[in-house]
Scaffold this motif. Structure first.
Motif, PDB file in Angstrom:
ATOM      1  N   ILE A   1       4.959  -5.079 -11.976  1.00 29.87           N
ATOM      2  CA  ILE A   1       4.868  -4.853 -10.529  1.00 29.87           C
ATOM      3  C   ILE A   1       4.348  -3.437 -10.263  1.00 29.87           C
ATOM      4  O   ILE A   1       3.555  -3.215  -9.340  1.00 29.87           O
ATOM      5  N   GLY A   2       4.753  -2.497 -11.111  1.00 28.96           N
ATOM      6  CA  GLY A   2       4.258  -1.124 -10.987  1.00 28.96           C
ATOM      7  C   GLY A   2       2.761  -1.035 -11.281  1.00 28.96           C
ATOM      8  O   GLY A   2       2.030  -0.280 -10.629  1.00 28.96           O
ATOM      9  N   ALA A   3       2.303  -1.812 -12.256  1.00 30.20           N
ATOM     10  CA  ALA A   3       0.874  -1.837 -12.583  1.00 30.20           C
ATOM     11  C   ALA A   3       0.090  -2.420 -11.408  1.00 30.20           C
ATOM     12  O   ALA A   3      -0.898  -1.842 -10.938  1.00 30.20           O
ATOM     13  N   ALA A   4       0.547  -3.563 -10.895  1.00 30.75           N
ATOM     14  CA  ALA A   4      -0.156  -4.206  -9.779  1.00 30.75           C
ATOM     15  C   ALA A   4      -0.154  -3.313  -8.541  1.00 30.75           C
ATOM     16  O   ALA A   4      -1.144  -3.249  -7.805  1.00 30.75           O
ATOM     17  N   ALA A   5       0.942  -2.594  -8.309  1.00 26.91           N
ATOM     18  CA  ALA A   5       1.037  -1.718  -7.136  1.00 26.91           C
ATOM     19  C   ALA A   5      -0.002  -0.603  -7.212  1.00 26.91           C
ATOM     20  O   ALA A   5      -0.653  -0.257  -6.220  1.00 26.91           O
ATOM     21  N   PHE A   6      -0.176  -0.048  -8.407  1.00 23.75           N
ATOM     22  CA  PHE A   6      -1.172   1.025  -8.581  1.00 23.75           C
ATOM     23  C   PHE A   6      -2.576   0.512  -8.241  1.00 23.75           C
ATOM     24  O   PHE A   6      -3.325   1.168  -7.503  1.00 23.75           O
ATOM     25  N   PHE A   7      -2.922  -0.673  -8.769  1.00 26.60           N
ATOM     26  CA  PHE A   7      -4.263  -1.196  -8.504  1.00 26.60           C
ATOM     27  C   PHE A   7      -4.410  -1.648  -7.043  1.00 26.60           C
ATOM     28  O   PHE A   7      -5.520  -1.644  -6.506  1.00 26.60           O
ATOM     29  N   SER A   8      -3.296  -1.990  -6.386  1.00 27.19           N
ATOM     30  CA  SER A   8      -3.330  -2.302  -4.956  1.00 27.19           C
ATOM     31  C   SER A   8      -3.735  -1.069  -4.161  1.00 27.19           C
ATOM     32  O   SER A   8      -4.543  -1.139  -3.228  1.00 27.19           O
ATOM     33  N   LEU A   9      -3.157   0.068  -4.528  1.00 30.51           N
ATOM     34  CA  LEU A   9      -3.465   1.302  -3.802  1.00 30.51           C
ATOM     35  C   LEU A   9      -4.892   1.748  -4.068  1.00 30.51           C
ATOM     36  O   LEU A   9      -5.533   2.348  -3.221  1.00 30.51           O
ATOM     37  N   ARG A  10      -5.397   1.418  -5.257  1.00 27.18           N
ATOM     38  CA  ARG A  10      -6.736   1.843  -5.624  1.00 27.18           C
ATOM     39  C   ARG A  10      -7.817   0.912  -5.080  1.00 27.18           C
ATOM     40  O   ARG A  10      -8.929   1.341  -4.811  1.00 27.18           O
ATOM     41  N   HIS A  11      -7.499  -0.350  -4.947  1.00 28.03           N
ATOM     42  CA  HIS A  11      -8.479  -1.350  -4.476  1.00 28.03           C
ATOM     43  C   HIS A  11      -7.933  -2.001  -3.212  1.00 28.03           C
ATOM     44  O   HIS A  11      -7.395  -3.099  -3.249  1.00 28.03           O
ATOM     45  N   ARG A  12      -8.085  -1.323  -2.108  1.00 26.96           N
ATOM     46  CA  ARG A  12      -7.446  -1.762  -0.875  1.00 26.96           C
ATOM     47  C   ARG A  12      -8.238  -2.803  -0.099  1.00 26.96           C
ATOM     48  O   ARG A  12      -7.796  -3.243   0.966  1.00 26.96           O
ATOM     49  N   THR A  13      -9.438  -3.154  -0.575  1.00 25.75           N
ATOM     50  CA  THR A  13     -10.235  -4.115   0.188  1.00 25.75           C
ATOM     51  C   THR A  13      -9.509  -5.451   0.313  1.00 25.75           C
ATOM     52  O   THR A  13      -9.654  -6.155   1.296  1.00 25.75           O
ATOM     53  N   THR A  14      -8.730  -5.811  -0.698  1.00 27.60           N
ATOM     54  CA  THR A  14      -7.885  -6.993  -0.584  1.00 27.60           C
ATOM     55  C   THR A  14      -6.568  -6.542   0.050  1.00 27.60           C
ATOM     56  O   THR A  14      -6.002  -5.532  -0.350  1.00 27.60           O
ATOM     57  N   GLU A  15      -6.118  -7.314   1.031  1.00 29.64           N
ATOM     58  CA  GLU A  15      -4.917  -6.933   1.784  1.00 29.64           C
ATOM     59  C   GLU A  15      -3.703  -6.734   0.865  1.00 29.64           C
ATOM     60  O   GLU A  15      -3.499  -7.483  -0.086  1.00 29.64           O
ATOM     61  N   ILE A  16      -2.899  -5.717   1.174  1.00 34.68           N
ATOM     62  CA  ILE A  16      -1.636  -5.510   0.456  1.00 34.68           C
ATOM     63  C   ILE A  16      -0.546  -6.234   1.231  1.00 34.68           C
ATOM     64  O   ILE A  16      -0.333  -5.945   2.404  1.00 34.68           O
ATOM     65  N   PRO A  17       0.141  -7.197   0.599  1.00 33.07           N
ATOM     66  CA  PRO A  17       1.158  -7.941   1.355  1.00 33.07           C
ATOM     67  C   PRO A  17       2.342  -7.041   1.684  1.00 33.07           C
ATOM     68  O   PRO A  17       2.694  -6.167   0.894  1.00 33.07           O
ATOM     69  N   SER A  18       2.929  -7.223   2.861  1.00 34.84           N
ATOM     70  CA  SER A  18       4.094  -6.388   3.162  1.00 34.84           C
ATOM     71  C   SER A  18       5.319  -7.228   3.507  1.00 34.84           C
ATOM     72  O   SER A  18       6.434  -6.878   3.162  1.00 34.84           O
ATOM     73  N   LEU A  19       5.101  -8.379   4.166  1.00 31.35           N
ATOM     74  CA  LEU A  19       6.251  -9.204   4.536  1.00 31.35           C
ATOM     75  C   LEU A  19       6.678 -10.107   3.373  1.00 31.35           C
ATOM     76  O   LEU A  19       5.838 -10.590   2.619  1.00 31.35           O
ATOM     77  N   VAL A  20       7.979 -10.315   3.264  1.00 35.99           N
ATOM     78  CA  VAL A  20       8.517 -11.173   2.212  1.00 35.99           C
ATOM     79  C   VAL A  20       8.218 -12.640   2.526  1.00 35.99           C
ATOM     80  O   VAL A  20       8.482 -13.099   3.634  1.00 35.99           O
ATOM     81  N   ARG A  21       7.606 -13.328   1.553  1.00 34.61           N
ATOM     82  CA  ARG A  21       7.307 -14.747   1.732  1.00 34.61           C
ATOM     83  C   ARG A  21       7.535 -15.498   0.438  1.00 34.61           C
ATOM     84  O   ARG A  21       7.093 -15.051  -0.619  1.00 34.61           O
ATOM     85  N   SER A  22       8.211 -16.656   0.511  1.00 34.41           N
ATOM     86  CA  SER A  22       8.485 -17.396  -0.721  1.00 34.41           C
ATOM     87  C   SER A  22       7.215 -18.013  -1.271  1.00 34.41           C
ATOM     88  O   SER A  22       7.077 -18.227  -2.464  1.00 34.41           O
ATOM     89  N   ASN A  23       6.256 -18.280  -0.378  1.00 36.50           N
ATOM     90  CA  ASN A  23       5.010 -18.889  -0.781  1.00 36.50           C
ATOM     91  C   ASN A  23       3.889 -17.868  -0.616  1.00 36.50           C
ATOM     92  O   ASN A  23       3.653 -17.384   0.486  1.00 36.50           O
ATOM     93  N   MET A  24       3.208 -17.513  -1.687  1.00 35.54           N
ATOM     94  CA  MET A  24       2.155 -16.499  -1.576  1.00 35.54           C
ATOM     95  C   MET A  24       1.129 -16.754  -2.682  1.00 35.54           C
ATOM     96  O   MET A  24       1.386 -16.504  -3.843  1.00 35.54           O
ATOM     97  N   PRO A  25      -0.042 -17.299  -2.321  1.00 38.22           N
ATOM     98  CA  PRO A  25      -1.025 -17.611  -3.356  1.00 38.22           C
ATOM     99  C   PRO A  25      -1.650 -16.344  -3.947  1.00 38.22           C
ATOM    100  O   PRO A  25      -1.648 -15.299  -3.296  1.00 38.22           O
ATOM    101  N   LEU A  26      -2.176 -16.473  -5.142  1.00 35.85           N
ATOM    102  CA  LEU A  26      -2.856 -15.349  -5.786  1.00 35.85           C
ATOM    103  C   LEU A  26      -4.254 -15.210  -5.223  1.00 35.85           C
ATOM    104  O   LEU A  26      -4.736 -14.117  -4.986  1.00 35.85           O
ATOM    105  N   ALA A  27      -4.900 -16.352  -5.033  1.00 40.48           N
ATOM    106  CA  ALA A  27      -6.292 -16.277  -4.608  1.00 40.48           C
ATOM    107  C   ALA A  27      -6.400 -16.444  -3.105  1.00 40.48           C
ATOM    108  O   ALA A  27      -5.599 -17.107  -2.501  1.00 40.48           O
TER     109      ALA A  27
END
Ligand code: KG4
Ligand code: ZN
Length: 350
Positions: free
Chosen positions: A324-350
Motif C-alpha cells: 500500500i505504501g508503494a502504491a501510494a508513492f506512485f499515486s502521488l507521482r502519477h496523479r493523472t489517474t484519480e486517487i480514491p479517497s472514499l471507502v468503497r467495498s467495490n473498486m475496480p483496478l481498471a
C-alpha cells in the motif's frame, strides 16, 4: 519520501513504512487467527480484530524502523475494495493519524497495492536477512534490481479477485478479463476445506500437492474460449463430485486430488496470461495477490512467456502494508489517474 501505510481490507492487519515506493523500512503484518475456527472470514470479527491490532502494530512498525511519526511524510491506507467494516477501521485510523500529525492522507486501491508489490525491496532493518527473496525466482531484490518494464500484463489473483489486466503505464490499467464466478483463491480455499485441509487453503493445497500426481484425475479447465475471463465454479464442482465418489469407494488420496486440482487451475491462469502477453506485445508480466505465492503457478507462467516475469516474494504476495505504501508513492507521482479517497467495498483496478 517516507510513507506510513495501512492495510485492513480483509483479514490481515498491516502497517509499513516505505521509502520512495520501493524500499521497505518496516513491514508488520498480523494475520487474524480468529477465522480458523469458522474456516472462513466473518466480516464483523475481522473489523473488530483490526481495531484491536492496529495501534500496537503501528507502534511496532515505528519501532522496527527506529523512527518517530514526525519523520514520516504521508499516511496511506487501503480504501477499497474489501470488507466495508474492515476498510473503515484502517482508513479512519489513517485519516485520524494524518489529521493529528498534519500529514497528507493518501487513499489506495488495494489491487494497485498488489501490482506495486512488484516494485518493493527489503533493506535489512526488517525481519530476516538483507534483501528480499524471490521465492525460487532468482536472486533477492536489491536497490539495484531494475523496476518492471511497462507496458506489462498483470495477473492479480487473490481470495477475492482474479483479474487479468493490461498496465499501459503507471496507474493506467485496462481490464482484459476477470473471473465470472469464484476468485482463484476462493477456489483454493473451498477445495482445501473439501479435502479437510486448513485455512487459508492455498498454501495447504500447495503443500499437500507436493506429494501427489497432478495427472491422477483429469479435471475440467473451464476454458471460455476466445475470452480472457476465467471461471472456476465448474472445476470446484468437479472436485466435489470426485471427492464424493472417492469417499464412497474408500479413502480419498488427498495429495493426488490436490495436485490434480492445482494443475487444472494453474494451467488455466497461465495459458490466458501468456496469451495476453503475446497478443499485446508487452515488455514484462507481473503477478500479484495471495495466489501468486503459488510456486507451480509461477513456473507454469514463466515457461510460457518470452519476457521477464516479476513476482513478489510470497510474503509480499499476500496482503501487507508495504504494498500500500508503494502504491501510494506512485499515486502521488502519477496523479493523472484519480486517487480514491472514499471507502468503497467495490473498486475496480481498471
Ligand atoms: O491477497 P490475499 O492475501 O487476500 C485477498 O486480497 O484476498 O489472498 C488470499 C488468498 C487466499 O485465498 C489464499 O488461499 C490464497 O490467497 N493463497 C494461495 C497461496 N497462498 C495464499 N493460493 C495458492 N497457493 C498459495 N501458496
Ligand atoms: Zn489482497
Amino acid at each position: 519520501m517516507r510513507i506510513l501505510s495501512i492495510e485492513t481490507s480483509c483479514d490481515e492487519t498491516g502497517v509499513a513504512i516505505v521509502e520512495d515506493g520501493r524500499r521497505i523500512i518496516a513491514n508488520v503484518v498480523a494475520s487474524q487467527t480468529a477465522h480458523q475456527v469458522t474456516g472462513g472470514i466473518v466480516p464483523e470479527v475481522a473489523a473488530r480484530e483490526h481495531l484491536r491490532a492496529l495501534d500496537p502494530i503501528e507502534q511496532q512498525a515505528l519501532r522496527d524502523a527506529g523512527m518517530e511519526l514526525r519523520q514520516v511524510d504521508a499516511i496511506a491506507a487501503t480504501v477499497g475494495p474489501g470488507l466495508i467494516g474492515a476498510l473503515l477501521v484502517g482508513a479512519n485510523y489513517g485519516r485520524g493519524l494524518a489529521l493529528a500529525s498534519s500529514l497528507p492522507f493518501v487513499g489506495v486501491n488495494h489491487l494497485e497495492g498488489h501490482v506495486y508489490a512488484n516494485w518493493l525491496y527489503e533493506d535489512g532493518a526488517v525481519g530476516g536477512p538483507r534483501g528480499t527473496t524471490t521465492g525460487g525466482l532468482g536472486p533477492p531484490r536489491t536497490p539495484q534490481t531494475p523496476e518492471p518494464e511497462l507496458p506489462a500484463v498483470v495477473l492479480v489473483v487473490s481470495g477475492a479477485h482474479s483479474d487479468l489486466v493490461l498496465m499501459e503505464g503507471h496507474r493506467r490499467f485496462r481490464l482484459l478479463g476477470r473471473t465470472i464466478d469464484d476468485a482463484a483463491g476462493e477456489a483454493f480455499d473451498k477445495v482445501a476445506r473439501l479435502l479437510g485441509l486448513g485455512f487459508p487453503g492455498g498454501p495447504e493445497i500447495e503443500r499437500a500437492a507436493r506429494g501427489g500426481d497432478p495427472k491422477a484425475y483429469p479435471l475440467p479447465k473451464a476454458w471460455l474460449a476466445d475470452r480472457y475471463d476465467f471461471s472456476f465454479s465448474g472445476l470446484k464442482t468437479a472436485v466435489l463430485r470426485l471427492v464424493r465418489t472417492l469417499e464412497a469407494a474408500g479413502d480419498v488420496p488427498v495429495a493426488d486430488v490436490a495436485a490434480s486440482f492445482q494443475r487444472a487451475i494453474t494451467e488455466a491462469l497461465a495459458e490466458k496470461t501468456a496469451r495476453a502477453a503475446a497478443e499485446h506485445g508487452v515488455r514484462s508480466v507481473l503477478l500479484g495477490g495471495g495466489v501468486a505465492a503459488n510456486l507451480p503457478l509461477r513456473e507454469e507462467i514463466r515457461r510460457r512467456i518470452a519476457v521477464p516475469l516479476h513476482v513478489p516474494p510470497p510474503r509480499l504476495c499476500t496482503d501487507n502494508g508495504a504494498m500500500i505504501g508503494a502504491a501510494a508513492f506512485f499515486s502521488l507521482r502519477h496523479r493523472t489517474t484519480e486517487i480514491p479517497s472514499l471507502v468503497r467495498s467495490n473498486m475496480p483496478l481498471a
